[in-house]
Design a protein around this motif. Structure first.
Motif, PDB file in Angstrom:
ATOM      1  N   VAL A  61      20.619 -32.025 -38.769  1.00  0.00           N
ATOM      2  CA  VAL A  61      21.408 -31.666 -39.875  1.00  0.00           C
ATOM      3  C   VAL A  61      22.147 -30.353 -39.675  1.00  0.00           C
ATOM      4  N   TRP A  62      22.302 -29.476 -38.626  1.00  0.00           N
ATOM      5  CA  TRP A  62      24.115 -28.940 -38.906  1.00  0.00           C
ATOM      6  C   TRP A  62      25.352 -29.828 -38.204  1.00  0.00           C
ATOM      7  N   VAL A  63      24.608 -31.525 -37.026  1.00  0.00           N
ATOM      8  CA  VAL A  63      25.456 -31.799 -37.249  1.00  0.00           C
ATOM      9  C   VAL A  63      26.147 -32.861 -38.512  1.00  0.00           C
ATOM     10  N   LEU A  64      25.403 -32.997 -39.247  1.00  0.00           N
ATOM     11  CA  LEU A  64      25.271 -34.400 -40.635  1.00  0.00           C
ATOM     12  C   LEU A  64      26.151 -32.822 -41.668  1.00  0.00           C
ATOM     13  N   ARG A  65      26.069 -31.816 -41.160  1.00  0.00           N
ATOM     14  CA  ARG A  65      26.835 -31.006 -42.147  1.00  0.00           C
ATOM     15  C   ARG A  65      28.533 -31.047 -41.838  1.00  0.00           C
ATOM     16  N   GLY A  66      28.849 -30.537 -41.107  1.00  0.00           N
ATOM     17  CA  GLY A  66      30.772 -31.409 -40.078  1.00  0.00           C
ATOM     18  C   GLY A  66      30.701 -32.190 -39.842  1.00  0.00           C
ATOM     19  N   THR A  67      29.795 -33.452 -41.142  1.00  0.00           N
ATOM     20  CA  THR A  67      30.765 -34.201 -40.288  1.00  0.00           C
ATOM     21  C   THR A  67      32.006 -34.410 -41.651  1.00  0.00           C
ATOM     22  N   LEU A  73      32.034 -35.967 -49.897  1.00  0.00           N
ATOM     23  CA  LEU A  73      30.914 -35.791 -50.916  1.00  0.00           C
ATOM     24  C   LEU A  73      30.828 -34.390 -51.481  1.00  0.00           C
ATOM     25  N   GLU A  74      30.888 -33.045 -50.983  1.00  0.00           N
ATOM     26  CA  GLU A  74      30.512 -31.291 -51.144  1.00  0.00           C
ATOM     27  C   GLU A  74      31.753 -31.858 -52.065  1.00  0.00           C
ATOM     28  N   GLN A 189      21.462 -40.272 -55.337  1.00  0.00           N
ATOM     29  CA  GLN A 189      19.776 -39.984 -54.959  1.00  0.00           C
ATOM     30  C   GLN A 189      19.906 -40.426 -52.616  1.00  0.00           C
ATOM     31  N   ARG A 190      21.326 -41.810 -52.981  1.00  0.00           N
ATOM     32  CA  ARG A 190      20.973 -41.703 -51.472  1.00  0.00           C
ATOM     33  C   ARG A 190      22.237 -40.779 -50.639  1.00  0.00           C
ATOM     34  N   ALA A 191      23.242 -40.539 -52.179  1.00  0.00           N
ATOM     35  CA  ALA A 191      23.845 -39.681 -50.768  1.00  0.00           C
ATOM     36  C   ALA A 191      22.901 -38.669 -49.825  1.00  0.00           C
ATOM     37  N   ASP A 192      22.462 -38.278 -50.673  1.00  0.00           N
ATOM     38  CA  ASP A 192      21.634 -36.810 -49.932  1.00  0.00           C
ATOM     39  C   ASP A 192      21.088 -37.340 -48.644  1.00  0.00           C
ATOM     40  N   VAL A 193      22.083 -36.863 -47.731  1.00  0.00           N
ATOM     41  CA  VAL A 193      22.004 -36.772 -46.687  1.00  0.00           C
ATOM     42  C   VAL A 193      21.187 -35.783 -44.950  1.00  0.00           C
ATOM     43  N   LEU A 194      21.096 -34.915 -46.052  1.00  0.00           N
ATOM     44  CA  LEU A 194      20.395 -33.719 -45.219  1.00  0.00           C
ATOM     45  C   LEU A 194      18.911 -33.784 -45.777  1.00  0.00           C
ATOM     46  N   GLY A 195      18.980 -33.847 -46.879  1.00  0.00           N
ATOM     47  CA  GLY A 195      17.271 -33.784 -47.707  1.00  0.00           C
ATOM     48  C   GLY A 195      16.303 -34.887 -46.968  1.00  0.00           C
ATOM     49  N   PRO A 196      16.435 -35.897 -46.635  1.00  0.00           N
ATOM     50  CA  PRO A 196      15.681 -37.209 -46.035  1.00  0.00           C
ATOM     51  C   PRO A 196      15.256 -35.926 -43.890  1.00  0.00           C
ATOM     52  N   VAL A 197      16.273 -35.357 -43.702  1.00  0.00           N
ATOM     53  CA  VAL A 197      16.029 -34.758 -42.717  1.00  0.00           C
ATOM     54  C   VAL A 197      14.704 -34.055 -42.345  1.00  0.00           C
ATOM     55  N   GLN A 198      15.667 -33.378 -43.340  1.00  0.00           N
ATOM     56  CA  GLN A 198      14.474 -31.706 -43.631  1.00  0.00           C
ATOM     57  C   GLN A 198      13.401 -31.896 -44.400  1.00  0.00           C
ATOM     58  N   SER A 256      26.373 -47.056 -31.731  1.00  0.00           N
ATOM     59  CA  SER A 256      27.088 -47.517 -30.563  1.00  0.00           C
ATOM     60  C   SER A 256      26.355 -47.587 -29.700  1.00  0.00           C
ATOM     61  N   LEU A 257      27.026 -47.925 -28.728  1.00  0.00           N
ATOM     62  CA  LEU A 257      26.423 -48.023 -27.837  1.00  0.00           C
ATOM     63  C   LEU A 257      26.687 -47.496 -26.019  1.00  0.00           C
ATOM     64  N   SER A 258      27.745 -46.422 -26.638  1.00  0.00           N
ATOM     65  CA  SER A 258      27.709 -45.055 -25.849  1.00  0.00           C
ATOM     66  C   SER A 258      27.899 -43.634 -26.690  1.00  0.00           C
ATOM     67  N   PRO A 259      26.428 -43.186 -26.787  1.00  0.00           N
ATOM     68  CA  PRO A 259      26.564 -42.629 -28.358  1.00  0.00           C
ATOM     69  C   PRO A 259      27.241 -41.076 -27.633  1.00  0.00           C
ATOM     70  N   SER A 260      27.930 -39.778 -28.496  1.00  0.00           N
ATOM     71  CA  SER A 260      28.388 -38.564 -28.484  1.00  0.00           C
ATOM     72  C   SER A 260      26.777 -38.494 -29.253  1.00  0.00           C
ATOM     73  N   PRO A 261      26.563 -37.127 -28.609  1.00  0.00           N
ATOM     74  CA  PRO A 261      25.407 -36.127 -29.896  1.00  0.00           C
ATOM     75  C   PRO A 261      25.744 -36.519 -31.055  1.00  0.00           C
ATOM     76  N   ARG A 262      26.689 -35.767 -31.439  1.00  0.00           N
ATOM     77  CA  ARG A 262      27.126 -36.447 -32.284  1.00  0.00           C
ATOM     78  C   ARG A 262      26.709 -37.057 -33.677  1.00  0.00           C
ATOM     79  N   HIS A 263      26.919 -38.402 -32.738  1.00  0.00           N
ATOM     80  CA  HIS A 263      27.090 -39.689 -33.047  1.00  0.00           C
ATOM     81  C   HIS A 263      25.987 -40.450 -33.173  1.00  0.00           C
ATOM     82  N   PHE A 264      24.962 -39.683 -32.004  1.00  0.00           N
ATOM     83  CA  PHE A 264      23.216 -40.491 -31.910  1.00  0.00           C
ATOM     84  C   PHE A 264      22.990 -39.454 -33.419  1.00  0.00           C
TER      85      PHE A 264
END
Length: 328
Positions: A61-67, A73-74, A189-198, A256-264
Motif C-alpha cells: 500500500v505504501w508503494v502504491l500511494r507513491g506511484t 488518479l488523485e 471501481q477498477r481504478a481503486d488499486v489500494l482497496g483490493p490490497v488492503q 519485469s524480469l529483474s524487478p525493483s521492490p517497488r515494481h514487485f
C-alpha cells in the motif's frame, strides 16, 4: 534464560538483515524478503520463512500511494465537477508527470524476430502516453473525455488484440445508441488499486505472488523468442495461449524480469485480479499438457541440444551483423 532459539526466528532475522541497509526504508526490505520467500528452493537448501504478511500488505500500500498512476488518479478525482479549468490543469500536470517517466512497451517478440531475420528495422512498441485520457475519464467522467480519446487510451494496451480503431468503432456505436450502453462506473471501481490490497487476505497475497512469479516465467519464455531462442512445439503452444488471450502487451507493461521492490509491489497488486490468475492457470495447464519446452523435435540431446542450437544461432546472427557493418 532461553537456551534454544527458534530456527525460524534466526532465519527470519538473517533474511531481514540481508535486505536492510543503512538509510533504507524497512518496507522495501520486507518486499524483497517476501519475493525471496516465494522463490524456488534448490535441493539441499532451506526455504526462506515468510515475513509477517501484515507488514507485506502495509509495504505494498505504501508503494502504491507513491506511484505516478496513483498521484494522477488523485488529481483526476480532485478535478471532478470543478470546471473546465481544473480539467485543463489535470492534463497539464499529467503531461509533466508522464514526461518524467516516459514508457514505451516492447514490440511483439515475433515481429522483432522476423524483422531481425529479414534485416529490417525493429518495430516500435506501444506508446502509453495516451493513457492519460483513461485517467481523466476516471476522475472527470467518460462523457467529458469523449469516445475518440478513450479509444486511443484503450488501444495503447492492445488488450485482446484490439486497436484504437477497433475501440473507436465500438465506442462510436455506443454513443449513437447502436450498442448497449457502457457502465462506466466499473471504470471507477477498477481504478481503486489500494482497496483490493488492503482487503486481501493472507492467502490472497500468497496466491498473487504465485501468479506473479509464474507469469514472469511465461513472459520471459515469450520475450526470449525475439532473441532467436529455438522454437519448439511446447514453446509455440505457450505463445499461442498468450496470443489467444491478447494479454502480451499488458504482461509486458506489468512484468519485469529483474524487478525493483517497488515494481514487485505494483505487479503484486495487479496479480490480485482474476484476469491474471486465470491466465496463469491457463498457462500452467498448457505446460502440464506439453512440458517439453526445451526438446527440439528429433533431437535426443534434450536441453543440451536446445542450448547448443540457441548459442549457434546467436553466434551466427552476431557474425552476420558484423559482416554488414564491415561492408557499410
Amino acid at each position: 534464560m532461553v537456551d534454544v532459539v527458534d530456527p525460524v526466528v534466526v532465519k527470519s532475522a538473517a533474511v531481514l538483515a540481508r535486505h536492510l541497509r543503512q538509510g533504507r526504508d524497512r518496507r522495501l526490505a520486507v518486499l524483497e524478503w517476501f519475493a525471496e520467500a516465494g522463490g524456488a528452493v534448490q535441493p539441499g537448501e532451506v526455504r526462506v520463512p515468510e515475513p509477517p504478511l501484515a507488514a507485506v500488505r502495509e509495504a505494498v500500500v505504501w508503494v502504491l500511494r507513491g506511484t505516478v498512476s496513483h498521484r494522477l488518479l488523485e488529481l483526476a478525482r480532485g478535478a471532478a465537477g470543478v470546471g473546465e479549468e481544473a480539467a485543463d490543469a489535470l492534463y497539464e500536470v499529467a503531461g509533466r508527470l508522464l514526461a518524467t517517466r516516459p514508457y514505451r512497451g516492447s514490440a511483439d517478440p515475433v515481429l522483432v524476430r522476423a524483422a531481425l531475420e529479414a534485416d529490417e528495422d525493429v518495430p516500435d512498441g506501444p506508446d502509453f502516453k495516451e493513457v492519460v485520457h483513461l485517467v481523466a475519464a476516471i476522475g472527470l467522467g467518460a462523457q467529458e473525455v469523449g469516445g475518440d480519446a478513450l479509444a486511443e487510451a484503450f488501444g495503447a494496451f492492445a488488450l485482446f488484440g484490439l486497436t484504437a480503431e477497433d475501440w473507436a468503432q465500438m465506442l462510436g456505436a455506443v454513443e449513437r445508441g447502436e450498442s448497449p450502453p457502457v457502465d462506466w462506473g466499473l471504470l471507477q471501481q477498477r481504478a481503486d488499486v489500494l482497496g483490493p490490497v488492503q482487503r486481501a487476505s493472507d492467502e490472497q497475497l500468497l496466491r498473487a505472488r504465485t501468479v506473479l512469479l509464474g507469469l514472469r516465467l511465461f513472459y520471459g519464455l515469450y520475450a526470449m523468442h525475439a532473441l532467436f531462442m529455438p522454437d519448439t512445439p511446447a514453446l509455440a503452444a505457450l505463445r499461442a495461449r498468450i496470443d489467444e488471450s491478447g494479454m502480451f502487451p499488458v504482461l509486458d507493461h506489468v512484468i519485469s524480469l529483474s524487478p525493483s521492490p517497488r515494481h514487485f509491489a505494483e505487479a503484486l497488486a495487479v496479480c490480485l485480479e482474476p484476469l491474471f490468475d486465470g491466465l496463469y492457470e491457463t498457462l500452467v495447464d498448457q505446460l502440464a499438457a506439453d512440458p517439453a519446452l526445451f526438446q527440439l523435435p528429433g533431437d535426443e540431446a534434450g536441453a543440451v541440444g536446445f542450448m547448443e542450437t540457441w548459442t549457434r544461432a546467436l553466434r551466427d546472427q552476431t557474425t552476420r551483423v558484423r559482416e554488414q557493418l564491415d561492408e557499410s
